[in-house]
Design a protein around this motif. Structure first.
Motif, PDB file in Angstrom:
ATOM      1  N   LEU A   1      65.240  79.065  93.653  1.00 52.16           N
ATOM      2  CA  LEU A   1      64.092  79.260  92.768  1.00 52.16           C
ATOM      3  C   LEU A   1      63.890  80.763  92.592  1.00 52.16           C
ATOM      4  N   ARG A   2      63.679  81.177  91.370  1.00 50.26           N
ATOM      5  CA  ARG A   2      63.438  82.588  91.155  1.00 50.26           C
ATOM      6  C   ARG A   2      62.094  82.969  91.782  1.00 50.26           C
ATOM      7  N   LEU A   3      61.949  84.240  92.071  1.00 49.85           N
ATOM      8  CA  LEU A   3      60.764  84.704  92.779  1.00 49.85           C
ATOM      9  C   LEU A   3      59.483  84.330  92.042  1.00 49.85           C
ATOM     10  N   GLU A   4      59.488  84.576  90.729  1.00 48.38           N
ATOM     11  CA  GLU A   4      58.287  84.285  89.933  1.00 48.38           C
ATOM     12  C   GLU A   4      57.935  82.798  90.025  1.00 48.38           C
ATOM     13  N   ALA A   5      58.970  81.958  89.946  1.00 40.03           N
ATOM     14  CA  ALA A   5      58.748  80.514  90.014  1.00 40.03           C
ATOM     15  C   ALA A   5      58.207  80.116  91.384  1.00 40.03           C
ATOM     16  N   ARG A   6      58.730  80.718  92.440  1.00 35.89           N
ATOM     17  CA  ARG A   6      58.246  80.423  93.789  1.00 35.89           C
ATOM     18  C   ARG A   6      56.762  80.728  93.889  1.00 35.89           C
ATOM     19  N   GLU A   7      56.393  81.918  93.381  1.00 38.08           N
ATOM     20  CA  GLU A   7      54.994  82.334  93.457  1.00 38.08           C
ATOM     21  C   GLU A   7      54.097  81.391  92.671  1.00 38.08           C
ATOM     22  N   LYS A   8      54.503  81.125  91.438  1.00 33.98           N
ATOM     23  CA  LYS A   8      53.676  80.291  90.560  1.00 33.98           C
ATOM     24  C   LYS A   8      53.558  78.870  91.114  1.00 33.98           C
ATOM     25  N   LEU A   9      54.669  78.315  91.536  1.00 33.41           N
ATOM     26  CA  LEU A   9      54.648  76.938  92.041  1.00 33.41           C
ATOM     27  C   LEU A   9      53.831  76.850  93.325  1.00 33.41           C
ATOM     28  N   GLY A  10      53.975  77.882  94.163  1.00 30.04           N
ATOM     29  CA  GLY A  10      53.243  77.894  95.413  1.00 30.04           C
ATOM     30  C   GLY A  10      51.744  78.029  95.180  1.00 30.04           C
ATOM     31  N   LYS A  11      51.378  78.732  94.134  1.00 27.75           N
ATOM     32  CA  LYS A  11      49.971  78.935  93.823  1.00 27.75           C
ATOM     33  C   LYS A  11      49.373  77.681  93.178  1.00 27.75           C
ATOM     34  N   ILE A  12      50.065  77.141  92.207  1.00 26.85           N
ATOM     35  CA  ILE A  12      49.505  76.034  91.423  1.00 26.85           C
ATOM     36  C   ILE A  12      49.728  74.684  92.104  1.00 26.85           C
ATOM     37  N   ARG A  13      50.768  74.607  92.915  1.00 23.55           N
ATOM     38  CA  ARG A  13      51.121  73.369  93.615  1.00 23.55           C
ATOM     39  C   ARG A  13      51.023  72.140  92.698  1.00 23.55           C
ATOM     40  N   PRO A  14      51.857  72.062  91.713  1.00 27.26           N
ATOM     41  CA  PRO A  14      51.784  70.964  90.740  1.00 27.26           C
ATOM     42  C   PRO A  14      51.999  69.612  91.410  1.00 27.26           C
ATOM     43  N   GLN A  15      51.417  68.595  90.800  1.00 25.92           N
ATOM     44  CA  GLN A  15      51.510  67.278  91.412  1.00 25.92           C
ATOM     45  C   GLN A  15      52.748  66.509  90.980  1.00 25.92           C
ATOM     46  N   SER A  16      53.373  66.983  89.884  1.00 24.18           N
ATOM     47  CA  SER A  16      54.577  66.294  89.426  1.00 24.18           C
ATOM     48  C   SER A  16      55.543  67.317  88.854  1.00 24.18           C
ATOM     49  N   VAL A  17      56.794  66.901  88.703  1.00 25.25           N
ATOM     50  CA  VAL A  17      57.782  67.785  88.095  1.00 25.25           C
ATOM     51  C   VAL A  17      57.377  68.081  86.659  1.00 25.25           C
TER      52      VAL A  17
END
Lengths: 453, 623
Positions: free
Chosen positions: B581-597
């Motif tokens: 996962l690219r760094l930006e994606a890691r940060e965003k996903l970790g922050k938003i914690r989406p419930q689905s793909v």
């Protein structure tokens, strides 16, 4: 992840062969096989540094080489990478690779460097696809076209089409979302003009795809004809090898023989097929059936006829099979007295070429005919080109949505149906380049229209 | 002196449009609920425009109603003028908008809350919020009363840390001169809730007697107004008019000469203002080529002379406001009753929330309305309803109720907020919904009432009426497909007059209705077996037939979208440890914690490549 290695230059004889090592242990592994003349270990070098030295297999010096060090993440794959540039041709390069593998690297799978680059975020989807194409690209035109996409030529073209559509979509959205403001509805003509323009641009991209792919990937080509018209001689002539067995005996080629050849810059993936005839020989019969299947599937057919004897029933059957296909008729044995001329085939084939496979004449005319029929004659490798089926599918989907928007407009349906289809087309194009649609339309509204309470 | 007052299931802080729906929904679902307001007389206040609905907001009101919310019913009771906007632009974008008697609306809402069982309404400022030793949320009022609850809904609107700006005048205040909630901001900061400053504004109110209407354009309500609520039986009546006038070169000159006095342009205000609701001086500065701007004079009610000046939001000094308003035709002698102002307030970055509107990091804490970064009464009410439902379900141990983008504007609004976040106050727009041909205001009940019934906000009686309606729609659709309209000269003449191709033989009713130029009304004389049903039945069938191809395509897209939507992502996923996962994606996903793909794929900064990596990872981990 393991440390991988492979020969990253083509598996063909060439001046320099590069063995690329990538992964956590790239530097220690390289050090195990490489003795720098300076005596320094590669592990002491920073990124983008090179050293001259000798590659050793055990105690035996294999080749003199230059080792280039790339430090993670500033490398192609995003990992530590060492590239060993060897001088000794394919055989020596393979020995260098073997030494590297014996020191702990594992062989890279096809495309694994690119896959790692992709997984480490070094490439976006379009770039990764372009690199995949670049690796596989054959011929000089092909590499030019692949580099074009890397520079964003395709992205740029798609962005242009998308921007025109967004302007229309934003205008329609502002007109709808701010009914009390003084925002004019776009006229049918304005919308139609943008739809037509974008449709034409997409159609052009789509139609260029086949010729683009012909240049990039090569063309499945079937050499067909009744027995003993000289198909295999032609095959050998084009490929410069003696893969097909040539004899006086009709039916010598019983199965499909495959080989690639470069004809005028285009890679042809040639299949020499069994001669088409009714036969009682069960093996040969299977071959004939395969040949027929090949005709169905091939992107290009080279239909070979024997000009020294009159056309037979079998020839006529072949002419019928080629109908509606991209086919070039070859009048072979044109060095012998002619039993019939080009005119006899003009009605059935758009391109008829006289050749003598044996005397090696008529090849230039064949090249021209092939380039013409594949559309590669006008193919400009520096123009934007769709690189693969995924991109093609996005463009086709966008095109279909634009056609539906046009149908809604022409059919007198309300603007909401028109706009939803335009938005869907924008979404398709944004999918191609990896951008996102709805937010960009909303931004467009606020930048262009003075709306709000 | 502090004292323990009571324990409830749910506490709602704020009784604006979000707080009302939240507290009613939670109480109606069987929870004991307390709702706090700074000013009891202004429950459901409209501190800005005296209207409800409008483009895409009308959709939200219908959806709230279809799920069993209150806004539509109250608006129907108190509306004084109603218009269906965008008629002729297509059914997807028809939007209902009504002028509301704002005092009546507040009265109706106050009484509705007072009458609701399980619900206590209290005038009190909440000054502290923290977790107690039992793990319950503990609220303290200014009077020292302590309440404990498992679930809290923050619906603080522009009260939270509110500050008003007019020219160089500025003071701590809520809307319409009410007290701000300052202490609560500090309490939230102690909890380390990520607060930020947004800004909004409102135009001046003027006295009707000081306006010269003689040359102004009148805007009347619809001839046949329709209600918001699917439950309102009697059609509403138009009781008041709106008026239209324009700014001119003089107005512009006054603004340009005084722009330095604006707190926005002099840098006093740091809050981020809404793009869709710029102040008038903003419009002048950003669109210098526009020679005139439209403004509407809207009545604030039947028993008041106050009029709202839509389009004239401003934070210029009062003297400048008076000066520029008096350049406008009809307003030459205008008297301002309330000065236009900008208001800055604290709100949360909605990326800190889940789609249920519960905080990712604070169990039992929910946000709704302007607190979540949105703007607009309807957007607030929609979130209030969802937060109220989910707080109740949390108390009752039920799974969260989440509407996806394909189900509703409400789902689209919330998904946008919690997935993409917002950099300025978020306003709903029809263009934000990719499924808008399906998500129409006319079919909000068909889409959502079964869900409202399932969660328990729709009564048996209402559900029975709803089922009757759906049965009639199905029967009429069948009839249209089976009934042949015989070819007559009169029919042929109709087709020719509507510029559509004539017939060779008789044809099925459905085939005729598919033509854009033909509708039920026109076919009445030729359609002898038509049942005597409400017009909305025929409206549904006609839309379904006319837009059949487009509707089916959107349904296919929804099917596709829901595949990724149904691929759940565990909340505990450690994105920083997913290789590739690219760094930006890691940060965003970790922050938003989406419930689905599906939700992950809509996060800006998450590329299709990241989604591939995520899918590969999930497959690898056997999830």
């Amino acid at each position: 992840m393991s440390t991988i290695a492979a020969i990253s230059t083509g598996q063909a004889a060439g001046g320099i062969g590069i063995v690329r090592i990538s992964g956590e242990n790239a530097l220690p592994i390289a050090d195990a096989v490489f003795r720098a003349h300076s005596g320094k270990s590669l592990q002491t070098l920073g990124g983008y540094r090179a050293a001259l030295g000798t590659v050793m297999a055990g105690d035996v010096a294999v080749d003199e080489a230059i080792a280039t060090v790339f430090r993670a993440p500033k490398s192609y794959t995003g990992e530590d990478v060492v590239e060993l540039s060897c001088h000794g041709g394919l055989f020596v390069t393979r020995q260098v690779l073997r030494a590297v593998l014996q020191s702990g690297a594992v062989p890279a799978e096809a495309g694994e460097f690119t896959k790692r680059a992709f997984l480490n975020g070094k490439l976006d989807l379009t770039e990764a696809e372009a690199v995949m194409q670049l690796i596989g690209a054959q011929g000089e035109q092909a590499s030019l076209a692949a580099l074009g996409a890397l520079d964003g030529l395709l992205s740029q073209r798609i962005a242009e089409i998308s921007a025109n559509l967004k302007a229309v979509s934003a205008a329609l959205a502002a007109w709808v979302d701010y009914p009390d403001e003084e925002i004019e509805d776009l006229s049918d003509e304005t919308i139609a003009k943008t739809l037509d323009g974008s449709t034409a641009a997409l159609e052009q991209l789509i139609s260029r795809f086949d010729s683009g792919r012909a240049v990039l990937e090569g063309v499945d080509t079937a050499i067909v004809g009744k027995p003993n018209v000289g198909k295999s001689t032609l095959m050998n002539l084009l490929t410069g090898t003696e893969k097909s067995i040539v004899t006086e005996i009709a039916g010598t080629t019983r199965d499909v023989v495959e080989e690639t050849a470069n004809v005028g810059g285009i890679t042809l993936r040639l299949s020499d097929t069994a001669g088409l005839r009714e036969t009682t020989d069960s093996v040969e019969r299977i071959g004939v059936a395969r040949a027929r299947k090949k005709i169905e599937r091939a992107a290009l057919i080279l239909a070979v006829f024997d000009a020294s004897v009159p056309l037979t029933q079998e020839d006529e059957a072949l002419i019928a099979l080629c109908k509606g296909k991209k086919a070039v008729a070859l009048l072979n044995k044109s060095d012998l007295p002619q039993a019939f001329g080009k005119a006899a085939l003009d009605a059935a084939f758009s391109h008829v070429v006289c050749v003598s496979a044996k005397a090696r004449t008529g090849l230039d005319a064949l090249e021209t005919a092939i380039a013409d029929i594949l559309g590669t004659a006008d193919f400009d490798p520096s123009a934007a080109t769709l690189m693969n089926e995924r991109q093609l599918a996005c463009c086709r989907a966008a095109l279909q949505n634009l056609q539906e928007a046009k149908a809604a407009l022409d059919g007198g349906l309300t603007r909401d149906a028109v706009n939803v289809s335009i938005d869907a087309a924008i979404e398709d194009l944004d999918t191609l380049t990896g951008a996102r649609a709805t937010e960009s339309v909303v931004n467009e509204i606020f930048s262009r229209f003075c709306v709000g309470k | 002196m502090e004292y323990f007052a009571k324990q409830y299931d749910v506490a709602v802080i704020g009784a604006g449009h979000a707080g009302i729906e939240a507290s009613l929904a939670a109480a109606r679902l069987g929870c004991s609920v307390v709702v706090f307001t700074v000013q009891l007389d202004w429950i459901g206040n409209m501190p800005c425009n005296p209207s409800i609905g409008g483009t895409s907001k009308g959709h939200l009101v219908r959806e709230i109603d279809a799920l069993g919310g209150e806004m539509g019913r109250a608006a129907d009771k108190t509306q004084i003028q109603s218009r269906m906007l965008n008629r002729g632009k297509g059914p997807a974008v028809h939007s209902l908008r009504a002028q509301i008697d704002r005092r009546e609306y507040a009265k109706v809402m106050k009484h509705t809350l007072e009458q609701q069982s399980n619900l206590d309404v209290k005038q009190a400022e909440v000054v502290d919020l923290c977790r107690n030793e039992q793990g319950l949320w503990q609220l303290t009022t200014q009077m020292g009363a302590i309440y404990t609850v498992p679930c809290v809904i923050l619906a603080t609107g522009t009260f939270l840390g509110g500050r008003v700006y007019v020219g160089d005048v500025s003071y701590a205040s809520g809307p319409d001169g009410m007290f701000p909630a300052t202490a609560l901001s500090e309490a939230l900061k102690r909890l380390q809730i990520p607060l930020r400053r947004f800004k909004t504004g409102t135009p001046a109110r003027v006295n009707r007697r000081s306006v010269d209407f003689s040359t102004l354009e009148v805007q009347k309500g619809d001839e046949h107004p329709v209600p918001f609520s699917f439950e309102t039986a009697d059609p509403p009546e138009n009781k008041a008019d709106c008026y239209i006038t324009y700014t001119n070169a003089d107005t512009k000159r006054v603004i340009l000469e005084n722009i330095h006095t604006s707190p926005l342009y002099s840098g006093k205000i740091h809050g981020v203002g809404p793009r869709y609701c710029p102040s008038f001086e903003d419009k002048i500065m950003r669109f210098p080529d526009k020679t005139r701007h439209l403004l509407f004079l809207e009545p604030c009610g039947l028993d008041t002379e106050e009029m709202y000046l839509q389009g004239m939001s401003s934070s210029l000094p009062e003297s400048v406001q008076l000066q520029f308003l008096r350049t406008i035709e009809g307003l030459e002698h205008v008297e301002i009753m309330r000065t236009a102002y900008a208001i800055e307030y604290d709100c949360v970055d909605p990326l800190a929330l889940k789609a249920s509107l519960e905080f990712l990091d604070f169990d039992g804490l929910f946000g709704a309305g302007q607190f979540n970064g949105s703007s607009g009464y309807e957007e607030a009410a929609a979130q209030g309803l969802i937060a109220g439902i989910n707080a109740a379900r949390k108390v009752q141990g039920k799974p969260a109720f989440i509407l996806d983008r394909a189900s509703s504007y409400i789902g689209t609004l919330i998904d946008d907020l919690v997935t993409k976040g917002c950099s300025d106050p978020y306003r709903m727009m029809t263009s934000r919904s990719e499924y808008r041909l399906l998500l129409r205001q006319d079919n909000a009940d068909l889409r959502l009432t079964p869900l409202g019934y399932e969660i328990g906000l729709i009564s048996e009686a209402r559900y029975a009426r709803f089922q009757e309606k759906t049965a009639q729609i199905a029967a009429e659709r069948r009839r249209a497909e089976e009934t042949t309209i015989p070819l007559t000269d009169a029919l042929q003449a109709l087709l020719v007059s509507r510029e559509t191709s004539p017939l060779k033989n008789g044809v099925k009713l459905a085939e005729l209705l598919k033509r854009p130029q033909i509708d039920y009304a026109a076919l009445a004389p030729f359609d002898s077996t038509r049942p005597d049903w409400p017009s909305e039945i025929f409206e549904q069938v006609e839309i379904e037939l006319k837009y059949d191809g487009y509707i089916r395509r959107q349904q296919a897209q929804i099917h596709e979208m829901r595949r990724l939507e149904n691929k759940r992502l565990p909340e505990t996923l450690r994105y920083d440890q997913i290789e590739g996962l690219r760094l930006e994606a890691r940060e965003k996903l970790g922050k938003i914690r989406p419930q689905s793909v599906g939700q992950a794929s809509r996060i800006s900064g998450v590329s299709p490549a990241d989604i591939s990596v995520l899918l590969v990872y999930l497959a690898k981990e056997g999830m």
